[in-house]
Design a protein around this motif. Sequence first.
Motif, PDB file in Angstrom:
ATOM      1  N   THR A   1     -50.850 -13.873  21.509  1.00  0.00           N
ATOM      2  CA  THR A   1     -51.811 -15.226  21.602  1.00  0.00           C
ATOM      3  C   THR A   1     -53.033 -14.790  21.867  1.00  0.00           C
ATOM      4  O   THR A   1     -54.059 -15.557  21.576  1.00  0.00           O
ATOM      5  N   ALA A   2     -53.252 -13.883  22.844  1.00  0.00           N
ATOM      6  CA  ALA A   2     -54.502 -13.485  23.150  1.00  0.00           C
ATOM      7  C   ALA A   2     -55.468 -12.911  22.043  1.00  0.00           C
ATOM      8  O   ALA A   2     -56.597 -13.017  22.053  1.00  0.00           O
ATOM      9  N   ARG A   3     -54.603 -12.345  21.111  1.00  0.00           N
ATOM     10  CA  ARG A   3     -55.423 -11.909  19.641  1.00  0.00           C
ATOM     11  C   ARG A   3     -55.370 -13.194  18.559  1.00  0.00           C
ATOM     12  O   ARG A   3     -55.388 -12.736  17.485  1.00  0.00           O
ATOM     13  N   HIS A   4     -55.092 -14.362  19.137  1.00  0.00           N
ATOM     14  CA  HIS A   4     -55.175 -15.527  18.305  1.00  0.00           C
ATOM     15  C   HIS A   4     -53.964 -15.637  17.287  1.00  0.00           C
ATOM     16  O   HIS A   4     -54.115 -16.090  16.361  1.00  0.00           O
ATOM     17  N   GLU A   5     -52.971 -14.964  17.587  1.00  0.00           N
ATOM     18  CA  GLU A   5     -51.680 -14.917  16.744  1.00  0.00           C
ATOM     19  C   GLU A   5     -50.790 -16.258  17.271  1.00  0.00           C
ATOM     20  O   GLU A   5     -50.767 -16.679  18.485  1.00  0.00           O
ATOM     21  N   LEU A   6     -50.144 -16.759  16.483  1.00  0.00           N
ATOM     22  CA  LEU A   6     -49.102 -18.149  16.621  1.00  0.00           C
ATOM     23  C   LEU A   6     -47.757 -17.420  16.443  1.00  0.00           C
ATOM     24  O   LEU A   6     -47.423 -16.608  15.445  1.00  0.00           O
ATOM     25  N   VAL A   7     -47.060 -17.539  17.600  1.00  0.00           N
ATOM     26  CA  VAL A   7     -45.709 -16.984  17.706  1.00  0.00           C
ATOM     27  C   VAL A   7     -44.774 -18.008  17.953  1.00  0.00           C
ATOM     28  O   VAL A   7     -45.120 -18.875  18.616  1.00  0.00           O
ATOM     29  N   ALA A   8     -43.424 -17.598  17.636  1.00  0.00           N
ATOM     30  CA  ALA A   8     -42.370 -18.153  18.159  1.00  0.00           C
ATOM     31  C   ALA A   8     -41.486 -17.394  19.174  1.00  0.00           C
ATOM     32  O   ALA A   8     -41.350 -16.296  18.875  1.00  0.00           O
ATOM     33  N   ARG A   9     -40.923 -18.157  20.215  1.00  0.00           N
ATOM     34  CA  ARG A   9     -40.102 -17.571  21.093  1.00  0.00           C
ATOM     35  C   ARG A   9     -38.628 -18.134  20.579  1.00  0.00           C
ATOM     36  O   ARG A   9     -38.469 -19.340  20.702  1.00  0.00           O
ATOM     37  N   ARG A  10     -37.902 -17.224  20.285  1.00  0.00           N
ATOM     38  CA  ARG A  10     -36.528 -17.553  20.009  1.00  0.00           C
ATOM     39  C   ARG A  10     -35.523 -17.365  20.955  1.00  0.00           C
ATOM     40  O   ARG A  10     -35.275 -16.335  21.470  1.00  0.00           O
TER      41      ARG A  10
END
Length: 331
Positions: free
Chosen positions: A119-128
């Motif tokens: 997220t610090a790299r401006h990525e959108l991620v999902a925690r599963r």
Amino acid sequence: MDSLDLQVLTQARQWHADGHPVRLVTVIETWGSAPRPPGALLAMRGDGLVVGSVSGGCVEDDLIERVRAGESMNKPSLVTYGVTKEEAARFGLPCGGNLRLVQEPLNDVAWIDEVLARTARHELVARRLDLATGTVTVEAATRGEAFSFDGQVMRALFGPRWRMLIIGAGQLSRVLAQMALALDFEIICCDPREEYHLTWDVPGTTFSTTMPDDLVQELQLDPHSAVVAVTHDPKLDDLALLEALKSPAFYVGALGSRGNTAKRKERLALFDLSAEEIGRLHGPIGLDLGGRTPAEIAVSILAEIVAVRHGVALSQKKPLSHDAPSCQASS
């Protein structure tokens, strides 16, 4: 997921590193008027210290009481509050609201490290999270996705699901960017003028010296994008607006008085924009909150953007017949 939840993960990681037992609590489902949406996150330390929120406070009090009473937890589990009217009243859930949560012990923080790094790299991620095994994985996500739970697997989003392009790097832009970061926006500020871009100093944002209209095309704006033009320079604002109004961006606004806005729309009409596309322009920008300072103007702009994002009627817009000057209508 609210970007403030990243602060919850940061604190949870620190507690774990300090040797404290930690559990995470996530809202997975609500009914009625439950105060926090699905995905809202709370972390609890073994002594009852909390960060984050899953309700207005009464549910947190009960969760803390459980921890301090020695309730053990080896794997994820479900808990529901407010099933009856009596419980709803006890836990402060208005109008019979109900709240369903997932509790889980924080045994490994490697996934938190990955979430924070990406997220610090401006990525959108999902925690599963697999409730049966407690296994956590982190995977890429897209802006159109939302929090989900199918009874077995919980998928929570972290990172900027919304994006804001600010044209112009003045004082107002700085305050606007700082506030918008807390509202889960990825911020890109664009200003090719050297006297402005050399002094941009807002952490967590991206700065571009590309011409604004070129950058709008490069970004490929989507329905999760907002564009705010605040330079007062038609050569910069208008060209960016020309491209943005043709895009699927959910919000496009420009600073200026009602008179300047009318002239801007006349200029835009000279290009290949339809009346409907020109009508999408929010100007004068912001809701009529009566403010004057850069911070107050930023609040009015963000209030309008949040209202548009949620499909709420703009009842605080300044009427066209009102001739008194206002912060949102300055030029």
